[in-house]
Enzyme design. Structure first.
Site, PDB file in Angstrom:
ATOM      1  N   HIS A   1      -7.403   1.765  19.266  1.00  0.00           N
ATOM      2  CA  HIS A   1      -6.357   2.079  20.240  1.00  0.00           C
ATOM      3  C   HIS A   1      -5.633   3.364  19.833  1.00  0.00           C
ATOM      4  CE1 HIS A   1      -5.996  -2.260  21.669  1.00  0.00           C
ATOM      5  NE2 HIS A   1      -6.466  -2.470  20.456  1.00  0.00           N
TER       6      HIS A   1
ATOM      7  N   GLU B   1      -4.661   0.435  15.641  1.00  0.00           N
ATOM      8  CA  GLU B   1      -3.956   1.448  16.420  1.00  0.00           C
ATOM      9  C   GLU B   1      -3.894   2.746  15.620  1.00  0.00           C
ATOM     10  OE1 GLU B   1      -2.448   1.172  19.450  1.00  0.00           O
ATOM     11  OE2 GLU B   1      -2.247  -1.000  19.782  1.00  0.00           O
TER      12      GLU B   1
ATOM     13  N   HIS C   1     -10.256   0.577  23.332  1.00  0.00           N
ATOM     14  CA  HIS C   1      -9.544  -0.293  24.266  1.00  0.00           C
ATOM     15  C   HIS C   1     -10.010  -0.024  25.702  1.00  0.00           C
ATOM     16  CE1 HIS C   1      -5.361  -2.258  25.229  1.00  0.00           C
ATOM     17  NE2 HIS C   1      -6.369  -3.025  25.523  1.00  0.00           N
TER      18      HIS C   1
ATOM     19  N   ASP D   1      -6.864   4.314  26.257  1.00  0.00           N
ATOM     20  CA  ASP D   1      -6.912   4.635  24.829  1.00  0.00           C
ATOM     21  C   ASP D   1      -8.196   4.120  24.177  1.00  0.00           C
ATOM     22  OD1 ASP D   1      -5.709   1.984  25.260  1.00  0.00           O
ATOM     23  OD2 ASP D   1      -5.354   1.963  23.097  1.00  0.00           O
TER      24      ASP D   1
HETATM   25 ZN   LIG Z   1      -4.707  -0.040  23.383  1.00  0.00          ZN
END
Ligand SMILES: [Zn+2]
Length: 181
Positions: free
Chosen positions: A35, A117, A153, A163
């Site tokens: 992400h 992330e 994602h 993303d």
């Molecule tokens: Zn995401």
């Protein structure tokens, strides 16, 4: 790095989030989901992401934060712009990062994935330090979990999520994992 029975990595900064629950019985960790996130959007280096993942965001601090009221999400890991890694959820737990999602016909990707992330956005490149940390983290996780795939994602929630975005260097990442760089 070491990893304990619950999937907390030692040698990694830990900021525990309550935003997770149990994976379904028998669920294996088979997917990594990449992400990007920045809070406020396109601003880097602040405490916004960690506060968001721990339900401590001051919703009056920025106009964008208003829409995040009551939103409870998390990710197992965050890699900051300087390559620093923060773990929010033990890998054994089901972090709430994917949302409505599907991978190769299987829905509810949170059940069988680890979320990573990268602090960033769809509009700027990620840093070399982030890639280095991501490759190191990926390799490490692959030693302990039967990870078969890595997806963005946007791959598991197309039309809803964009993303990690066009700047994420999939070719370089995959080459590095394969030892070609
Ligand atoms: Zn995401």
């Amino acid at each position: 790095m070491k990893i304990n029975i619950n999937g907390w990595l030692s040698g990694v900064r830990r900021i525990a989030s309550a935003n997770y629950d149990l994976r379904p019985a028998g669920a294996k960790i088979e997917l990594l989901v990449i992400h990007n996130i920045s809070l406020p959007p396109d601003q880097f280096g602040g405490p916004g992401i960690a506060k968001f993942f721990t339900n401590q965001l001051d919703h009056a601090a920025h106009p964008y934060f208003e829409q995040l009221k009551g939103v409870k999400v998390s990710s197992h890991f965050l890699i900051r712009r300087d390559g620093g890694v923060i773990q929010f959820v033990p890998c054994r737990g089901r972090a709430w990062h994917a949302g409505v999602s599907s991978w190769q016909g299987r829905t509810r990707c949170n059940d069988f994935s680890i979320g990573i992330e990268l602090e960033g956005s769809d509009f700027v490149p990620f840093t070399e330090r982030q890639y280095a940390a991501l490759v190191r983290l990926t390799r490490y996780l692959q030693r302990f979990y039967p990870i078969r795939n890595i997806a963005g994602h946007s791959d598991i929630a197309p039309g809803r999520k964009t993303d990690p975005g066009p700047y994420f260097d999939w070719a370089g990442y995959r080459a590095a994992l394969a030892g070609q760089r």
